[in-house]
Write a protein that holds these residues in place. Structure first.
Motif, PDB file in Angstrom:
ATOM      1  N   THR A  56      20.366 -27.383  15.012  1.00  0.00           N
ATOM      2  CA  THR A  56      19.490 -28.481  14.635  1.00  0.00           C
ATOM      3  C   THR A  56      19.651 -28.734  13.146  1.00  0.00           C
ATOM      4  O   THR A  56      19.938 -27.819  12.375  1.00  0.00           O
ATOM      5  CB  THR A  56      18.020 -28.169  14.953  1.00  0.00           C
ATOM      6  OG1 THR A  56      17.658 -26.913  14.351  1.00  0.00           O
ATOM      7  CG2 THR A  56      17.807 -28.079  16.457  1.00  0.00           C
ATOM      8  N   GLN A  57      19.461 -29.992  12.735  1.00  0.00           N
ATOM      9  CA  GLN A  57      19.699 -30.331  11.338  1.00  0.00           C
ATOM     10  C   GLN A  57      18.743 -29.612  10.402  1.00  0.00           C
ATOM     11  O   GLN A  57      19.090 -29.276   9.268  1.00  0.00           O
ATOM     12  CB  GLN A  57      19.593 -31.842  11.129  1.00  0.00           C
ATOM     13  CG  GLN A  57      20.005 -32.280   9.724  1.00  0.00           C
ATOM     14  CD  GLN A  57      19.765 -33.747   9.472  1.00  0.00           C
ATOM     15  OE1 GLN A  57      18.707 -34.268   9.778  1.00  0.00           O
ATOM     16  NE2 GLN A  57      20.764 -34.423   8.931  1.00  0.00           N
ATOM     17  N   THR A  58      17.544 -29.365  10.865  1.00  0.00           N
ATOM     18  CA  THR A  58      16.536 -28.689  10.057  1.00  0.00           C
ATOM     19  C   THR A  58      15.594 -27.957  10.990  1.00  0.00           C
ATOM     20  O   THR A  58      15.745 -28.001  12.215  1.00  0.00           O
ATOM     21  CB  THR A  58      15.769 -29.709   9.192  1.00  0.00           C
ATOM     22  OG1 THR A  58      14.899 -29.011   8.291  1.00  0.00           O
ATOM     23  CG2 THR A  58      14.961 -30.667  10.049  1.00  0.00           C
ATOM     24  N   ALA A  59      14.626 -27.270  10.421  1.00  0.00           N
ATOM     25  CA  ALA A  59      13.614 -26.625  11.254  1.00  0.00           C
ATOM     26  C   ALA A  59      12.783 -27.687  11.976  1.00  0.00           C
ATOM     27  O   ALA A  59      12.469 -28.731  11.402  1.00  0.00           O
ATOM     28  CB  ALA A  59      12.714 -25.747  10.390  1.00  0.00           C
ATOM     29  N   GLU A  60      12.444 -27.422  13.230  1.00  0.00           N
ATOM     30  CA  GLU A  60      11.529 -28.300  13.968  1.00  0.00           C
ATOM     31  C   GLU A  60      10.109 -27.901  13.591  1.00  0.00           C
ATOM     32  O   GLU A  60       9.823 -26.731  13.312  1.00  0.00           O
ATOM     33  CB  GLU A  60      11.747 -28.161  15.468  1.00  0.00           C
ATOM     34  CG  GLU A  60      10.889 -29.088  16.306  1.00  0.00           C
ATOM     35  CD  GLU A  60      11.172 -30.559  16.034  1.00  0.00           C
ATOM     36  OE1 GLU A  60      10.609 -31.088  15.038  1.00  0.00           O
ATOM     37  OE2 GLU A  60      11.917 -31.175  16.810  1.00  0.00           O
ATOM     38  N   ARG A  61       9.202 -28.875  13.607  1.00  0.00           N
ATOM     39  CA  ARG A  61       7.825 -28.630  13.206  1.00  0.00           C
ATOM     40  C   ARG A  61       6.871 -29.011  14.329  1.00  0.00           C
ATOM     41  O   ARG A  61       6.969 -30.115  14.866  1.00  0.00           O
ATOM     42  CB  ARG A  61       7.490 -29.409  11.928  1.00  0.00           C
ATOM     43  CG  ARG A  61       8.248 -28.907  10.710  1.00  0.00           C
ATOM     44  CD  ARG A  61       8.289 -29.930   9.590  1.00  0.00           C
ATOM     45  NE  ARG A  61       8.946 -29.393   8.404  1.00  0.00           N
ATOM     46  CZ  ARG A  61      10.255 -29.343   8.227  1.00  0.00           C
ATOM     47  NH1 ARG A  61      11.059 -29.825   9.183  1.00  0.00           N
ATOM     48  NH2 ARG A  61      10.764 -28.835   7.135  1.00  0.00           N
ATOM     49  N   GLY A  62       5.964 -28.099  14.635  1.00  0.00           N
ATOM     50  CA  GLY A  62       4.900 -28.384  15.574  1.00  0.00           C
ATOM     51  C   GLY A  62       3.648 -28.744  14.803  1.00  0.00           C
ATOM     52  O   GLY A  62       2.994 -27.877  14.232  1.00  0.00           O
ATOM     53  N   TYR A  63       3.340 -30.047  14.742  1.00  0.00           N
ATOM     54  CA  TYR A  63       2.225 -30.527  13.935  1.00  0.00           C
ATOM     55  C   TYR A  63       0.882 -30.337  14.648  1.00  0.00           C
ATOM     56  O   TYR A  63       0.828 -30.151  15.862  1.00  0.00           O
ATOM     57  CB  TYR A  63       2.402 -32.013  13.618  1.00  0.00           C
ATOM     58  CG  TYR A  63       3.521 -32.331  12.669  1.00  0.00           C
ATOM     59  CD1 TYR A  63       3.770 -31.555  11.543  1.00  0.00           C
ATOM     60  CD2 TYR A  63       4.352 -33.435  12.892  1.00  0.00           C
ATOM     61  CE1 TYR A  63       4.794 -31.860  10.663  1.00  0.00           C
ATOM     62  CE2 TYR A  63       5.377 -33.756  12.019  1.00  0.00           C
ATOM     63  CZ  TYR A  63       5.592 -32.954  10.902  1.00  0.00           C
ATOM     64  OH  TYR A  63       6.616 -33.269  10.044  1.00  0.00           O
ATOM     65  N   LYS A  64      -0.173 -30.429  13.867  1.00  0.00           N
ATOM     66  CA  LYS A  64      -1.526 -30.415  14.422  1.00  0.00           C
ATOM     67  C   LYS A  64      -1.656 -31.484  15.495  1.00  0.00           C
ATOM     68  O   LYS A  64      -1.211 -32.623  15.327  1.00  0.00           O
ATOM     69  CB  LYS A  64      -2.541 -30.681  13.307  1.00  0.00           C
ATOM     70  CG  LYS A  64      -3.975 -30.842  13.787  1.00  0.00           C
ATOM     71  CD  LYS A  64      -4.892 -31.146  12.621  1.00  0.00           C
ATOM     72  CE  LYS A  64      -6.320 -31.406  13.108  1.00  0.00           C
ATOM     73  NZ  LYS A  64      -7.240 -31.705  11.959  1.00  0.00           N
ATOM     74  N   SER A  65      -2.260 -31.107  16.606  1.00  0.00           N
ATOM     75  CA  SER A  65      -2.470 -32.042  17.709  1.00  0.00           C
ATOM     76  C   SER A  65      -3.954 -32.368  17.837  1.00  0.00           C
ATOM     77  O   SER A  65      -4.792 -31.471  17.928  1.00  0.00           O
ATOM     78  CB  SER A  65      -1.967 -31.429  19.015  1.00  0.00           C
ATOM     79  OG  SER A  65      -2.269 -32.271  20.107  1.00  0.00           O
ATOM     80  N   THR A  66      -4.259 -33.650  17.832  1.00  0.00           N
ATOM     81  CA  THR A  66      -5.642 -34.066  18.027  1.00  0.00           C
ATOM     82  C   THR A  66      -5.958 -34.293  19.492  1.00  0.00           C
ATOM     83  O   THR A  66      -7.121 -34.281  19.889  1.00  0.00           O
ATOM     84  CB  THR A  66      -5.934 -35.348  17.231  1.00  0.00           C
ATOM     85  OG1 THR A  66      -5.005 -36.363  17.630  1.00  0.00           O
ATOM     86  CG2 THR A  66      -5.790 -35.097  15.730  1.00  0.00           C
ATOM     87  N   THR A  67      -4.921 -34.522  20.288  1.00  0.00           N
ATOM     88  CA  THR A  67      -5.120 -34.711  21.722  1.00  0.00           C
ATOM     89  C   THR A  67      -3.824 -34.433  22.463  1.00  0.00           C
ATOM     90  O   THR A  67      -2.748 -34.829  22.016  1.00  0.00           O
ATOM     91  CB  THR A  67      -5.606 -36.144  22.038  1.00  0.00           C
ATOM     92  OG1 THR A  67      -5.761 -36.299  23.451  1.00  0.00           O
ATOM     93  CG2 THR A  67      -4.618 -37.179  21.545  1.00  0.00           C
ATOM     94  N   GLY A  68      -3.900 -33.723  23.554  1.00  0.00           N
ATOM     95  CA  GLY A  68      -2.722 -33.483  24.375  1.00  0.00           C
ATOM     96  C   GLY A  68      -1.794 -32.421  23.811  1.00  0.00           C
ATOM     97  O   GLY A  68      -2.064 -31.780  22.791  1.00  0.00           O
ATOM     98  N   THR A  69      -0.661 -32.255  24.484  1.00  0.00           N
ATOM     99  CA  THR A  69       0.330 -31.230  24.155  1.00  0.00           C
ATOM    100  C   THR A  69       1.709 -31.861  24.042  1.00  0.00           C
ATOM    101  O   THR A  69       2.079 -32.698  24.875  1.00  0.00           O
ATOM    102  CB  THR A  69       0.350 -30.147  25.255  1.00  0.00           C
ATOM    103  OG1 THR A  69      -0.945 -29.562  25.360  1.00  0.00           O
ATOM    104  CG2 THR A  69       1.356 -29.062  24.932  1.00  0.00           C
ATOM    105  N   GLY A  70       2.458 -31.489  23.036  1.00  0.00           N
ATOM    106  CA  GLY A  70       3.843 -31.927  22.929  1.00  0.00           C
ATOM    107  C   GLY A  70       4.722 -31.136  23.883  1.00  0.00           C
ATOM    108  O   GLY A  70       4.469 -29.953  24.135  1.00  0.00           O
ATOM    109  N   ARG A  71       5.758 -31.779  24.405  1.00  0.00           N
ATOM    110  CA  ARG A  71       6.639 -31.109  25.372  1.00  0.00           C
ATOM    111  C   ARG A  71       8.099 -31.304  24.982  1.00  0.00           C
ATOM    112  O   ARG A  71       8.521 -32.416  24.662  1.00  0.00           O
ATOM    113  CB  ARG A  71       6.401 -31.629  26.791  1.00  0.00           C
ATOM    114  CG  ARG A  71       4.971 -31.416  27.273  1.00  0.00           C
ATOM    115  CD  ARG A  71       4.803 -31.780  28.733  1.00  0.00           C
ATOM    116  NE  ARG A  71       3.409 -31.748  29.121  1.00  0.00           N
ATOM    117  CZ  ARG A  71       2.737 -30.645  29.435  1.00  0.00           C
ATOM    118  NH1 ARG A  71       3.356 -29.480  29.407  1.00  0.00           N
ATOM    119  NH2 ARG A  71       1.458 -30.695  29.782  1.00  0.00           N
TER     120      ARG A  71
END
Length: 270
Positions: free
Chosen positions: A81-96
């Motif tokens: 990957t070009q850079t580190a992936e970031r899991g940001y704060k979630s206000t609703t739901g889940t990233g997949r």
């Protein structure tokens, strides 16, 4: 455009898919959609290098991303990957996020993504599946960083489910489900993280995997980073834990070069 009476604001979410395939030493397909991109920089090692990128800059609740690599018979390639992936704060739901890797007969893939960094209140589900021929060879790395050390961030609430499965010749040879909850961040001892904020798992699946164990063990660190390795049945796995991401990254980079006998991906920063 929202009017003054609007009470339900639906946030824009990221969608993306990037698929890359090689056969007979050449690119056979390249598909990019949405925020997911795949770049093929000029070779600086012996093999083609695939660099994936999320142009959204990170993942939050409701985002959907998918990546895949398919290598035909005898193809050798590196994916990162070009850079580190970031899991940001979630206000609703889940990233997949879904990742699928396919290796044909005699193929070899070095799957070497940079870190996944989880921000406080991140919510992410990730599923990585690998289908490989019996005589294929795979170096498989995943690194997780909990919080942004430069900002003094400590995770108070986080959700991560991370499922990694590898089938070799149709037989399941690795299944690693990970579920990370707030209580796990402070649990002491070997059953928990014991204060670690950076974790990595490095695996070699190959007929000669056990032959590399002693050489790898000789370079594993004994300060700053806790590390151990074992091998059996055509699989070698090394685990790394550290209180800080930088020494862990250096230790993992050295171990990767032992198992790949190749230069690190050009986009890696050490």
């Amino acid at each position: 455009m929202l009017d003054a009476t609007t009470t339900d604001c639906r946030l824009q979410r990221t969608r993306g898919r990037a698929d890359v395939g090689f056969a007979k030493g050449r690119l056979t397909h390249l598909h990019q959609q949405g925020a997911a991109k795949a770049m093929l920089p000029r070779m600086h090692g012996r093999w083609p290098e695939i660099v994936f990128l999320n142009t959204a800059g990170g993942i939050t609740g409701g985002d959907r991303l998918a990546y895949s690599v398919a290598l035909g018979e005898g193809v050798q390639a590196v994916a990162t990957t070009q850079t580190a992936e970031r899991g940001y704060k979630s206000t609703t739901g889940t990233g997949r996020v879904q990742v699928h890797l396919s290796l044909g007969a005699g193929a070899e893939l070095h799957w070497l993504p940079q870190e996944l960094i989880l921000f406080d209140q991140a919510a992410l589900d990730r599923d990585i599946t690998v289908e490989m021929a019996t005589d294929a060879r795979l170096v498989f790395l995943e690194t997780l960083v909990l919080g942004r050390a430069a900002m003094g961030e400590h995770l108070g609430r986080v959700h991560l489910t991370d499922r990694r499965s590898i089938r070799r010749g149709g037989r399941l040879v690795m299944l690693e489900p990970l579920r990370l909850r707030p209580a796990d961040l402070t649990r002491p001892g070997t059953a928990g993280l014991n204060g670690a904020t950076a974790l990595a798992s490095l695996t070699l699946i190959a007929a000669d995997a056990e032959d590399h164990l002693e050489r790898l063990r000789r370079i594993l660190p004994n300060t700053d980073v806790s590390a151990a390795a074992s091998a059996w049945g055509g699989r070698l796995t090394a685990r790394f834990m550290a209180e800080d991401a930088f020494p862990l990254r250096r230790a993992v980079a050295e171990a990767v070069q032992i198992l790949t006998n190749q230069p690190l991906p050009r986009v890696w920063q050490l």
